[in-house]
Scaffold this motif. Structure first.
Motif, PDB file in Angstrom:
ATOM      1  N   ARG B  74      -3.033  80.141  13.579  1.00 29.31           N
ATOM      2  CA  ARG B  74      -2.877  81.582  13.390  1.00 29.31           C
ATOM      3  C   ARG B  74      -2.824  81.966  11.919  1.00 29.31           C
ATOM      4  O   ARG B  74      -1.758  81.973  11.288  1.00 29.31           O
ATOM      5  CB  ARG B  74      -1.614  82.073  14.101  1.00 29.31           C
ATOM      6  N   VAL B  75      -3.958  82.333  11.369  1.00 31.09           N
ATOM      7  CA  VAL B  75      -4.040  82.751   9.973  1.00 31.09           C
ATOM      8  C   VAL B  75      -3.181  83.998   9.744  1.00 31.09           C
ATOM      9  O   VAL B  75      -2.559  84.145   8.690  1.00 31.09           O
ATOM     10  CB  VAL B  75      -5.507  83.018   9.575  1.00 31.09           C
ATOM     11  N   ASP B  76      -3.119  84.873  10.754  1.00 30.30           N
ATOM     12  CA  ASP B  76      -2.325  86.101  10.585  1.00 30.30           C
ATOM     13  C   ASP B  76      -0.837  85.794  10.425  1.00 30.30           C
ATOM     14  O   ASP B  76      -0.157  86.412   9.601  1.00 30.30           O
ATOM     15  CB  ASP B  76      -2.574  87.114  11.712  1.00 30.30           C
ATOM     16  N   ILE B  77      -0.361  84.820  11.186  1.00 26.37           N
ATOM     17  CA  ILE B  77       1.054  84.453  11.068  1.00 26.37           C
ATOM     18  C   ILE B  77       1.306  83.768   9.726  1.00 26.37           C
ATOM     19  O   ILE B  77       2.317  84.019   9.074  1.00 26.37           O
ATOM     20  CB  ILE B  77       1.496  83.611  12.283  1.00 26.37           C
ATOM     21  N   LEU B  79      -0.260  84.426   6.983  1.00 26.63           N
ATOM     22  CA  LEU B  79      -0.228  85.525   6.012  1.00 26.63           C
ATOM     23  C   LEU B  79       1.085  86.292   6.115  1.00 26.63           C
ATOM     24  O   LEU B  79       1.703  86.629   5.100  1.00 26.63           O
ATOM     25  CB  LEU B  79      -1.395  86.494   6.271  1.00 26.63           C
ATOM     26  N   ALA B  80       1.515  86.554   7.340  1.00 28.56           N
ATOM     27  CA  ALA B  80       2.709  87.387   7.548  1.00 28.56           C
ATOM     28  C   ALA B  80       3.968  86.733   6.987  1.00 28.56           C
ATOM     29  O   ALA B  80       4.844  87.430   6.476  1.00 28.56           O
ATOM     30  CB  ALA B  80       2.878  87.707   9.026  1.00 28.56           C
TER      31      ALA B  80
END
Ligand code: NI
Lengths: 213, 213
Positions: B74-77, B79-80
């Protein structure tokens, strides 16, 4: 696509497992012909790679139709394909984090079943709410049904657009009149139809009537 | 953390289902005491919200230890929570997209089983490879075993660090000598151990010996 131009009237959620079309792209193309105003790509049972690749292909189709493409849950895939936004549920990445990652211009939708969830979503930067399930549905047999009264309370509690979802079909959509919704989201009523385009066309007509009533 | 400072010697992958510790945070804390040099958070069976919240908590622990935190898939996680990087498999979001989203400074790892996959990963911007499964494993019973010969061919084909993975334990790690690996990744050998810290310490010692041999 400017956010203020978004038309929530008939919001299609894809579901690979329910569709009769050969590919998600085919289903989306047919649904757009029928007048779907928004598309959410929802791919729960495929790899992230396949989700990304499908999203790339569908983005070209929705762009050509001038209709926004929303990605379910995966903010990274939305960023990677430059989708118009994401839709997050209560168990997904928080809306506030999605907003931080996507910036102010992308559309963020949040599923809400209660006034409390609706208010929090609006505070966290949601652009619209998905409220439901309004009816018992084949897609999510175990989803709790949201009453028409709760829908009205949510409508009164927030200013952002509301899309009703869950078991909505041409023959029950009129039950949602006078709730102040901005549109309806459908899965099986369109994606599982023998003729996707005409199913979408019929429903879009019903929702327009409802909104004008 | 500068990429050049990364120590791949003992790379822990978490697995909530295999661990004896009460929480992933506890398991990671104990593993760091034992000398784990890198941590990958892998949460296949929980919601994105829970994954994100766990990642936030684990990030504080790995930061304090000065050890990089890698997020699976999960690239979004990543980043987050401002993780140090992501690890992607062949069915995950493509490495080149991950690089585009994460920028040049984050660590990207790619799973590779063949020379072809290894070369492509390097071209796509991977910082390291996870190569395996080296041994039959309880975690992934159906994973294909990579031969020591293939591992050596991959070592010869790319310049980036290689972490061997899959069924590696204190009593088989020496079989990996003279393969030129930079470290080993472990799941159950550490996370399912009765004493996580001492299991990590023993393994870290073995891998250091191996690398010096
Ligand atoms: Ni030893």
């Amino acid at each position: 696509m400017k956010k203020s131009d978004v038309d929530y009237t008939l919001y299609l959620c894809t579901d690979r497992d329910l569709m009769r079309a050969d590919t998600v792209e085919d289903a989306v193309r047919q649904a757009l012909l029928g007048g779907v105003t928004m598309v959410q790509l929802r791919e729960k049972n495929c790899s992230a790679k396949e989700f990304f690749e499908t999203a790339q292909r569908v983005k070209k189709i929705t762009d050509q139709a001038g209709v926004p493409l929303i990605i379910n849950d995966r903010v990274d895939i939305a960023l990677a394909v430059d989708a118009d936004g994401v839709h997050v549920g209560q168990s997904d990445i928080p809306a506030a984090e999605a907003r931080r990652l996507l910036g102010p211009d992308k559309i963020i939708g949040v599923s809400a079943r209660t006034v409390e969830q609706a208010r929090k979503a609006e505070t966290d930067g949601a652009d619209y709410l998905g409220v439901g399930a309004m009816f018992v549905t084949g897609t999510k047999q175990d989803a709790k049904v949201t009453s028409k009264e709760e829908l009205k309370r949510i409508r009164a509690a927030v200013a952002i657009p509301i899309v009703a979802i869950g078991g909505i079909k041409a023959d029950n959509v009129e039950e949602l009149k006078e709730t102040g919704i901005d549109g309806v989201a459908v899965v099986s009523a369109v994606i599982a139809a023998e003729n996707i385009a005409s199913a979408a066309e019929e429903l879009a007509g019903c929702v327009k009537e409802l909104k004008e009533a």
